[in-house]
Design a protein around this motif. Structure first.
Motif, PDB file in Angstrom:
ATOM      1  N   PRO A 172       0.800  -1.232   0.000  1.00 53.57           N
ATOM      2  CA  PRO A 172       0.000   0.000   0.000  1.00 53.57           C
ATOM      3  C   PRO A 172       0.830   1.278   0.000  1.00 53.57           C
ATOM      4  CG  PRO A 172      -0.995  -1.615   1.453  1.00 53.57           C
ATOM      5  CD  PRO A 172       0.317  -2.209   1.007  1.00 53.57           C
ATOM      6  N   GLU A 173       1.926   1.286   0.776  1.00 53.13           N
ATOM      7  CA  GLU A 173       2.742   2.492   0.862  1.00 53.13           C
ATOM      8  C   GLU A 173       3.550   2.751  -0.413  1.00 53.13           C
ATOM      9  OE1 GLU A 173       5.172  -0.849   2.766  1.00 53.13           O
ATOM     10  OE2 GLU A 173       3.068  -0.200   2.707  1.00 53.13           O
ATOM     11  N   LEU A 174       3.610   1.766  -1.310  1.00 54.20           N
ATOM     12  CA  LEU A 174       4.360   1.925  -2.556  1.00 54.20           C
ATOM     13  C   LEU A 174       3.461   2.184  -3.766  1.00 54.20           C
ATOM     14  CD1 LEU A 174       7.041  -0.909  -2.166  1.00 54.20           C
ATOM     15  CD2 LEU A 174       7.336   1.550  -1.750  1.00 54.20           C
ATOM     16  N   MET A 175       2.140   2.174  -3.560  1.00 56.49           N
ATOM     17  CA  MET A 175       1.217   2.361  -4.680  1.00 56.49           C
ATOM     18  C   MET A 175       1.462   3.678  -5.412  1.00 56.49           C
ATOM     19  SD  MET A 175      -0.818  -0.261  -4.849  1.00 56.49           S
ATOM     20  CE  MET A 175      -1.309  -1.639  -3.797  1.00 56.49           C
ATOM     21  N   CYS A 176       1.829   4.721  -4.677  1.00 58.70           N
ATOM     22  CA  CYS A 176       2.017   6.036  -5.295  1.00 58.70           C
ATOM     23  C   CYS A 176       3.207   6.057  -6.250  1.00 58.70           C
ATOM     24  CB  CYS A 176       2.165   7.114  -4.231  1.00 58.70           C
ATOM     25  SG  CYS A 176       3.564   6.875  -3.116  1.00 58.70           S
ATOM     26  N   TYR A 177       4.095   5.054  -6.142  1.00 59.14           N
ATOM     27  CA  TYR A 177       5.243   4.972  -7.045  1.00 59.14           C
ATOM     28  C   TYR A 177       4.899   4.305  -8.368  1.00 59.14           C
ATOM     29  CZ  TYR A 177       8.503   6.397  -3.357  1.00 59.14           C
ATOM     30  OH  TYR A 177       9.177   7.100  -2.398  1.00 59.14           O
ATOM     31  N   THR A 178       3.782   3.588  -8.420  1.00 57.35           N
ATOM     32  CA  THR A 178       3.451   2.821  -9.621  1.00 57.35           C
ATOM     33  C   THR A 178       3.381   3.688 -10.883  1.00 57.35           C
ATOM     34  OG1 THR A 178       2.346   1.063  -8.376  1.00 57.35           O
ATOM     35  CG2 THR A 178       1.718   1.328 -10.680  1.00 57.35           C
ATOM     36  N   PRO A 179       2.662   4.826 -10.888  1.00 59.92           N
ATOM     37  CA  PRO A 179       2.597   5.628 -12.120  1.00 59.92           C
ATOM     38  C   PRO A 179       3.964   6.105 -12.623  1.00 59.92           C
ATOM     39  CG  PRO A 179       0.800   6.212 -10.652  1.00 59.92           C
ATOM     40  CD  PRO A 179       1.726   5.345  -9.864  1.00 59.92           C
ATOM     41  N   PRO A 180       4.806   6.726 -11.761  1.00 59.54           N
ATOM     42  CA  PRO A 180       6.103   7.154 -12.294  1.00 59.54           C
ATOM     43  C   PRO A 180       6.995   5.987 -12.715  1.00 59.54           C
ATOM     44  CG  PRO A 180       6.006   7.521  -9.917  1.00 59.54           C
ATOM     45  CD  PRO A 180       4.619   7.206 -10.377  1.00 59.54           C
ATOM     46  N   LEU A 181       6.941   4.868 -12.006  1.00 61.30           N
ATOM     47  CA  LEU A 181       7.746   3.712 -12.401  1.00 61.30           C
ATOM     48  C   LEU A 181       7.304   3.189 -13.754  1.00 61.30           C
ATOM     49  CD1 LEU A 181       8.116   1.610  -9.105  1.00 61.30           C
ATOM     50  CD2 LEU A 181       9.663   3.330 -10.047  1.00 61.30           C
ATOM     51  N   PHE A 217       6.360   5.006 -32.475  1.00 62.11           N
ATOM     52  CA  PHE A 217       5.448   5.983 -31.877  1.00 62.11           C
ATOM     53  C   PHE A 217       6.210   7.147 -31.247  1.00 62.11           C
ATOM     54  CE2 PHE A 217       3.167   1.931 -31.603  1.00 62.11           C
ATOM     55  CZ  PHE A 217       1.965   2.267 -32.210  1.00 62.11           C
ATOM     56  N   ARG A 218       5.645   8.333 -31.377  1.00 58.60           N
ATOM     57  CA  ARG A 218       6.089   9.433 -30.524  1.00 58.60           C
ATOM     58  C   ARG A 218       5.568   9.134 -29.122  1.00 58.60           C
ATOM     59  NH1 ARG A 218       3.266  11.273 -34.724  1.00 58.60           N
ATOM     60  NH2 ARG A 218       4.354  12.314 -36.443  1.00 58.60           N
ATOM     61  N   GLU A 219       6.243   9.631 -28.102  1.00 55.39           N
ATOM     62  CA  GLU A 219       5.809   9.374 -26.730  1.00 55.39           C
ATOM     63  C   GLU A 219       5.594  10.691 -25.990  1.00 55.39           C
ATOM     64  OE1 GLU A 219       8.369   6.572 -24.641  1.00 55.39           O
ATOM     65  OE2 GLU A 219       9.028   5.813 -26.600  1.00 55.39           O
ATOM     66  N   TYR A 220       4.487  10.755 -25.248  1.00 59.52           N
ATOM     67  CA  TYR A 220       4.190  11.909 -24.409  1.00 59.52           C
ATOM     68  C   TYR A 220       3.704  11.405 -23.057  1.00 59.52           C
ATOM     69  CZ  TYR A 220       4.136  14.396 -28.897  1.00 59.52           C
ATOM     70  OH  TYR A 220       4.461  14.898 -30.120  1.00 59.52           O
ATOM     71  N   TYR A 221       4.078  12.096 -22.003  1.00 56.84           N
ATOM     72  CA  TYR A 221       3.710  11.691 -20.652  1.00 56.84           C
ATOM     73  C   TYR A 221       3.030  12.868 -19.955  1.00 56.84           C
ATOM     74  CZ  TYR A 221       6.584   7.764 -21.850  1.00 56.84           C
ATOM     75  OH  TYR A 221       7.080   6.653 -22.498  1.00 56.84           O
ATOM     76  N   VAL A 222       1.922  12.581 -19.301  1.00 55.03           N
ATOM     77  CA  VAL A 222       1.094  13.626 -18.703  1.00 55.03           C
ATOM     78  C   VAL A 222       0.836  13.291 -17.241  1.00 55.03           C
ATOM     79  CG1 VAL A 222      -1.127  14.814 -18.778  1.00 55.03           C
ATOM     80  CG2 VAL A 222      -0.019  14.128 -20.919  1.00 55.03           C
ATOM     81  N   ASP A 223       1.266  14.165 -16.352  1.00 56.79           N
ATOM     82  CA  ASP A 223       1.017  14.009 -14.915  1.00 56.79           C
ATOM     83  C   ASP A 223      -0.321  14.664 -14.597  1.00 56.79           C
ATOM     84  OD1 ASP A 223       0.948  13.943 -12.175  1.00 56.79           O
ATOM     85  OD2 ASP A 223       2.851  14.980 -11.865  1.00 56.79           O
ATOM     86  N   ALA A 224      -1.334  13.824 -14.372  1.00 63.17           N
ATOM     87  CA  ALA A 224      -2.670  14.339 -14.073  1.00 63.17           C
ATOM     88  C   ALA A 224      -2.813  14.740 -12.619  1.00 63.17           C
ATOM     89  CB  ALA A 224      -3.723  13.280 -14.414  1.00 63.17           C
ATOM     90  N   GLY A 225      -1.964  14.180 -11.771  1.00 65.39           N
ATOM     91  CA  GLY A 225      -2.040  14.437 -10.331  1.00 65.39           C
ATOM     92  C   GLY A 225      -1.478  13.254  -9.578  1.00 65.39           C
ATOM     93  N   GLY A 226      -0.255  13.376  -9.119  1.00 64.90           N
ATOM     94  CA  GLY A 226       0.387  12.274  -8.415  1.00 64.90           C
ATOM     95  C   GLY A 226       1.186  12.765  -7.225  1.00 64.90           C
ATOM     96  N   LYS A 227       1.769  11.819  -6.505  1.00 63.32           N
ATOM     97  CA  LYS A 227       2.632  12.151  -5.369  1.00 63.32           C
ATOM     98  C   LYS A 227       4.098  12.236  -5.772  1.00 63.32           C
ATOM     99  CE  LYS A 227       0.270  10.580  -1.181  1.00 63.32           C
ATOM    100  NZ  LYS A 227       0.388   9.690  -0.013  1.00 63.32           N
ATOM    101  N   ILE A 228       4.466  11.404  -6.753  1.00 67.20           N
ATOM    102  CA  ILE A 228       5.852  11.284  -7.168  1.00 67.20           C
ATOM    103  C   ILE A 228       5.952  11.623  -8.649  1.00 67.20           C
ATOM    104  CG2 ILE A 228       7.884   9.777  -7.220  1.00 67.20           C
ATOM    105  CD1 ILE A 228       6.713  10.036  -4.417  1.00 67.20           C
ATOM    106  N   SER A 229       6.881  12.501  -9.015  1.00 72.39           N
ATOM    107  CA  SER A 229       7.078  12.829 -10.421  1.00 72.39           C
ATOM    108  C   SER A 229       8.079  11.857 -11.045  1.00 72.39           C
ATOM    109  CB  SER A 229       7.602  14.258 -10.575  1.00 72.39           C
ATOM    110  OG  SER A 229       6.623  15.198 -10.186  1.00 72.39           O
ATOM    111  N   PRO A 230       7.841  11.436 -12.289  1.00 71.39           N
ATOM    112  CA  PRO A 230       8.761  10.507 -12.937  1.00 71.39           C
ATOM    113  C   PRO A 230       9.986  11.225 -13.482  1.00 71.39           C
ATOM    114  CG  PRO A 230       7.044  11.086 -14.462  1.00 71.39           C
ATOM    115  CD  PRO A 230       6.702  11.777 -13.161  1.00 71.39           C
ATOM    116  N   PHE A 231      11.071  10.469 -13.670  1.00 74.52           N
ATOM    117  CA  PHE A 231      12.262  11.024 -14.290  1.00 74.52           C
ATOM    118  C   PHE A 231      12.187  10.848 -15.808  1.00 74.52           C
ATOM    119  CE2 PHE A 231      13.851  10.632  -9.965  1.00 74.52           C
ATOM    120  CZ  PHE A 231      14.570  11.814  -9.819  1.00 74.52           C
TER     121      PHE A 231
END
Length: 354
Positions: free
Chosen positions: A47-56, A95-109
């Motif tokens: 549960p404490e790692l769920m917020c990492y799933t989107p950036p990972l 494919f071209r790639e685009y990444y969109v942060d809709a609202g998260g705790k951790i930003s991806p690199f």
């Protein structure tokens, strides 16, 4: 109709013929505190790692490796993210790639647009995404910018607990939910989801039916708002909503916020979702009166030597990170389905050290 590893529904063959050129893959990252409810999702190791799933997931798809943490995003029993499928597909094509942060705790690199400001709240508060309109407005501008550079868009999402927020939004809209949303688990925790959704709707004072924006604000998640905005901004080019029952719900929201006939829209998912006996993708669409083309990628890991990938054949994980849609678009470019499956196997093999 099944052709070359794909199945077509609702006139999807005609839609597929519109997909020419490179195309652009857009991954929408979102987080909801609902994911921290024990037992609601397995879209993370704990549960404490769920917020990492989107950036990972974003890092894996874009770079082929994990940067923020030491290990690949996976369930608590080591079943890997469907981002492996997405990584395989984009690595086999152009494919071209685009990444969109809709609202998260951790930003991806990875380079990304930011259209939200922090994660969605636990839907039990009844105030899940109070800034939904602003997210939609911001994403609309991004969608217009991406569409100007694209022949077509494939929009995927990575949002732990997103099937729970999808169920909540359906009920807020007054859509028949006997055809329930899917789950990352083989045993869909429907009783828990029902209790969480009921509490959220009560807190929000929603009893019966409300409009689409109110539904997102009360019990939705930031990904929904961002994807709606992207689609609105991308009018004029074909768009594939790459996902299962979550994206089915997004298509319903879009139909209630604009003339869906003005959006050249299709849905694409994996056969693991399409064949899921605990949910009904087509039932959700039919119940809301949304008749859009659907393309199903008939991927299989039955030949895999890894228990983590074989778990997909037992109904675990099923979909996410745009896996079904980007696989379909890759197959339509002429890449054999088996090539995608073998590439997933090879990537996973390297990641587990074999």
């Amino acid at each position: 109709m099944a052709i070359n590893g794909l199945s077509y529904y609702n006139g999807a063959e005609a839609f597929a013929k519109k997909l020419h050129g490179k195309g652009s893959f857009v991954l929408v990252m979102g987080y909801t505190e609902t994911a921290a409810i024990p037992g609601i999702t397995v879209a993370g190791a704990a549960p404490e790692l769920m917020c990492y799933t989107p950036p990972l997931d974003a890092e894996l798809v874009h770079t082929g490796r994990i940067i923020t943490l030491d290990n690949i995003a996976m369930t608590s029993d080591a079943i890997p993210t469907p981002g492996l499928i997405t990584r395989a597909a984009v690595s086999l094509s152009d494919f071209r790639e685009y990444y969109v942060d809709a609202g998260g705790k951790i930003s991806p690199f990875v380079p990304h647009f930011r259209v939200g400001n922090g994660p969605g709240a636990d839907i039990r508060t009844g105030k899940a995404v109070p800034n939904a309109k602003q997210i939609i407005d911001n994403a609309r501008k991004v969608g217009k910018e991406i569409a100007a550079e694209s022949e077509y868009l494939v929009i995927g999402e990575t949002t732990p607990a997103g099937t729970t927020t999808a169920l909540a939004v359906l009920r807020a809209l007054g859509v028949d939910t006997k055809n329930v949303t899917s789950s990352s688990m083989a045993d869909n925790p429907q009783a828990l989801k029902d209790a969480v959704v009921k509490e959220g709707l009560q807190k929000a004072g929603i009893n019966g039916k409300c409009d689409a924006l109110q539904a997102i604000e009360a019990v939705g998640d930031p990904m929904m708002a961002a994807t709606i905005g992207l689609v609105q901004g991308a009018q004029g080019v074909p768009v594939i909503l790459a996902g299962g029952t979550q994206m089915a719900v997004v298509s319903i929201l879009i139909s209630k916020m604009m003339d869906i006939n003005k959006a050249d829209l299709a849905l694409s998912t994996t056969r693991w979702v399409a064949e899921d006996s605990t949910s009904s993708l087509f039932g959700i669409l039919k119940g809301a009166g949304v008749n859009i083309p659907v393309i199903v990628s008939n991927l299989s890991f039955a030949r895999s030597k890894y228990t983590g990938l074989l778990a997909y054949e037992r109904g675990m994980v099923k979909e996410g990170v745009g896996a079904g849609g980007i696989a379909a678009a890759t197959i339509l470019k002429g890449v054999p389905k088996v090539k995608i499956e073998d590439t997933v196997e090879a990537i996973y093999s390297k990641m587990v050290g074999n």
